[in-house]
Design an enzyme around this catalytic site. Structure first.
Site, PDB file in Angstrom:
ATOM      1  N   CYS A 114      -6.009  -2.547   2.050  1.00 26.58           N
ATOM      2  CA  CYS A 114      -5.942  -2.680   3.126  1.00 26.58           C
ATOM      3  C   CYS A 114      -7.242  -3.027   4.311  1.00 26.58           C
ATOM      4  O   CYS A 114      -7.421  -3.714   4.640  1.00 26.58           O
ATOM      5  CB  CYS A 114      -5.170  -1.885   4.042  1.00 26.58           C
ATOM      6  SG  CYS A 114      -3.726  -1.740   5.810  1.00 26.58           S
ATOM      7  N   GLU A 131       0.855  -0.858  -0.095  1.00 29.42           N
ATOM      8  CA  GLU A 131       0.172  -0.026   0.112  1.00 29.42           C
ATOM      9  C   GLU A 131       1.187   1.471  -0.285  1.00 29.42           C
ATOM     10  O   GLU A 131       1.966   1.279   0.977  1.00 29.42           O
ATOM     11  CB  GLU A 131      -0.872   0.174   1.257  1.00 29.42           C
ATOM     12  CG  GLU A 131      -1.817   1.059   1.785  1.00 29.42           C
ATOM     13  CD  GLU A 131      -2.741   1.164   2.436  1.00 29.42           C
ATOM     14  OE1 GLU A 131      -2.752   0.615   3.663  1.00 29.42           O
ATOM     15  OE2 GLU A 131      -3.953   1.909   2.568  1.00 29.42           O
ATOM     16  N   LYS A 145      -9.509   2.474  -3.109  1.00 27.73           N
ATOM     17  CA  LYS A 145     -10.010   2.043  -1.566  1.00 27.73           C
ATOM     18  C   LYS A 145     -11.715   2.281  -1.892  1.00 27.73           C
ATOM     19  O   LYS A 145     -11.727   3.622  -1.023  1.00 27.73           O
ATOM     20  CB  LYS A 145      -8.069   2.773  -0.345  1.00 27.73           C
ATOM     21  CG  LYS A 145      -8.765   1.936   0.902  1.00 27.73           C
ATOM     22  CD  LYS A 145      -7.896   2.640   1.992  1.00 27.73           C
ATOM     23  CE  LYS A 145      -7.620   1.652   3.362  1.00 27.73           C
ATOM     24  NZ  LYS A 145      -6.189   2.142   4.108  1.00 27.73           N
TER      25      LYS A 145
HETATM   26  O1  AKG Z   1      -7.336  -1.931  10.019  1.00 26.70           O
HETATM   27  C1  AKG Z   1      -6.409  -1.386  10.158  1.00 26.70           C
HETATM   28  O2  AKG Z   1      -6.059  -2.192  11.196  1.00 26.70           O
HETATM   29  C2  AKG Z   1      -5.259  -0.908   9.306  1.00 26.70           C
HETATM   30  C3  AKG Z   1      -5.738  -0.577   8.575  1.00 26.70           C
HETATM   31  C4  AKG Z   1      -4.322   0.185   7.781  1.00 26.70           C
HETATM   32  O3  AKG Z   1      -3.817   0.224   7.920  1.00 26.70           O
HETATM   33  C5  AKG Z   1      -5.148   0.763   6.138  1.00 26.70           C
HETATM   34  O4  AKG Z   1      -6.239   0.423   5.558  1.00 26.70           O
HETATM   35  O5  AKG Z   1      -3.506   1.992   5.190  1.00 26.70           O
END
Ligand code: AKG
Length: 269
Positions: free
Chosen positions: A148, A40, A108
């Site tokens: 993510c 990411e 996203k």
């Molecule tokens: O869901 C999480 O604990 C981390 C999510 C995250 O870092 C993101 O979405 O970039």
């Protein structure tokens, strides 16, 4: 086919991030990687204060590089960057094919807004806008794309599972939620009988957001897992799913008369 996951040590030097991607993707191709997953925001430090500075149009400098590298190495290349479009910022995963063609953009869907008192507060929505579509593409198998925090939404994985054999999530969990949930969420895909791959940046203790690392590939079992340093992991995506889906046929055993998970809009792919 062989999947390669590049756990890149991302720095604030964008040009250096991009030149390392070139080198590491070439290395992955040399080891037989046909689909290569990048982390990411692999061209930028992860954090709301960085997104506008590092954001690019698509096509732009970073995605032009991805296109060239996919073509040079004849592979599919997947990874997210901060994207600017129409005055808005998105966290966007671009997928390039072996001719260097842009196959899809997944923005996203679920923005990472959490507040765990004393541990971590993060509000992506302060700077980013969410995407509005589901994204799949076809290579050696059908692949569902999330980024993510999208991984926390089981409904998305369940919808992808109906047509996909592999789910990919460029991600950057942190030192609080990483040890608690990163592997667990991926292994929960056991319910979906799907391969799941995650690509994290390598850990940088000096960064404002310290990534957990541990890029992983699971098929219920963990079949490849990085430590927290820069590395490439590989997994051979095999016949396993067809066998398991036949042996434990949950997809045909669902009680559609009692419950349903439905996409309101199908989106791309
Ligand atoms: O869901 C999480 O604990 C981390 C999510 C995250 O870092 C993101 O979405 O970039």
């Amino acid at each position: 086919f062989r999947l390669a996951v590049v756990q890149l040590q991302v720095s604030s030097d964008k040009a250096n991030n991009l030149s390392k991607v070139r080198r590491l993707v070439k290395e992955a191709a040399g080891q037989g990687g046909k689909v290569v997953l990048l982390p990411e925001c692999f061209n930028s430090p992860y954090g709301t204060s960085f997104f506008s500075k590092y954001a690019e149009k698509i096509p732009g400098e970073t995605t032009q590089m991805l296109s060239e590298v996919a073509k040079e190495n004849k592979l599919h290349l997947v990874g997210s960057i901060p994207e600017e479009d129409g005055g808005k910022l998105y966290n966007t995963c671009a997928v390039f094919g072996p001719e260097g063609e842009l196959i899809l953009k997944h923005r996203k869907i679920h923005l990472f807004d959490i507040d765990v008192p004393g541990k971590i507060r993060f509000q992506e929505s302060e700077t980013l806008s969410p995407g509005n579509s589901l994204s799949t593409f076809d290579t050696f198998c059908r692949v569902g794309v999330g980024i993510c925090y999208d991984m926390r939404f089981a409904e998305l994985a369940q919808l992808y599972n109906r047509k996909c054999q592999l789910l990919v999530y460029p991600g950057a969990f942190n030192m609080t939620t990483g040890p608690a949930h990163w592997e667990l969420l991926q292994r929960a895909a056991l319910d979906n009988q799907t391969y799941v791959a995650t690509a994290s940046p390598a850990r940088d203790e000096a960064a404002s957001y310290v990534a957990w690392g541990h890029s992983t590939v699971v098929n219920g079992e963990v079949i490849a897992k990085a430590g927290h340093e820069e590395s490439i992991i590989y997994a051979d995506i095999l016949q396993y799913l067809a066998d398991v889906r036949q042996q434990i046929p949950i997809s045909s055993q669902r009680r559609d008369d009692l419950y349903a998970v439905t996409a309101v809009q199908q989106g791309s792919g």
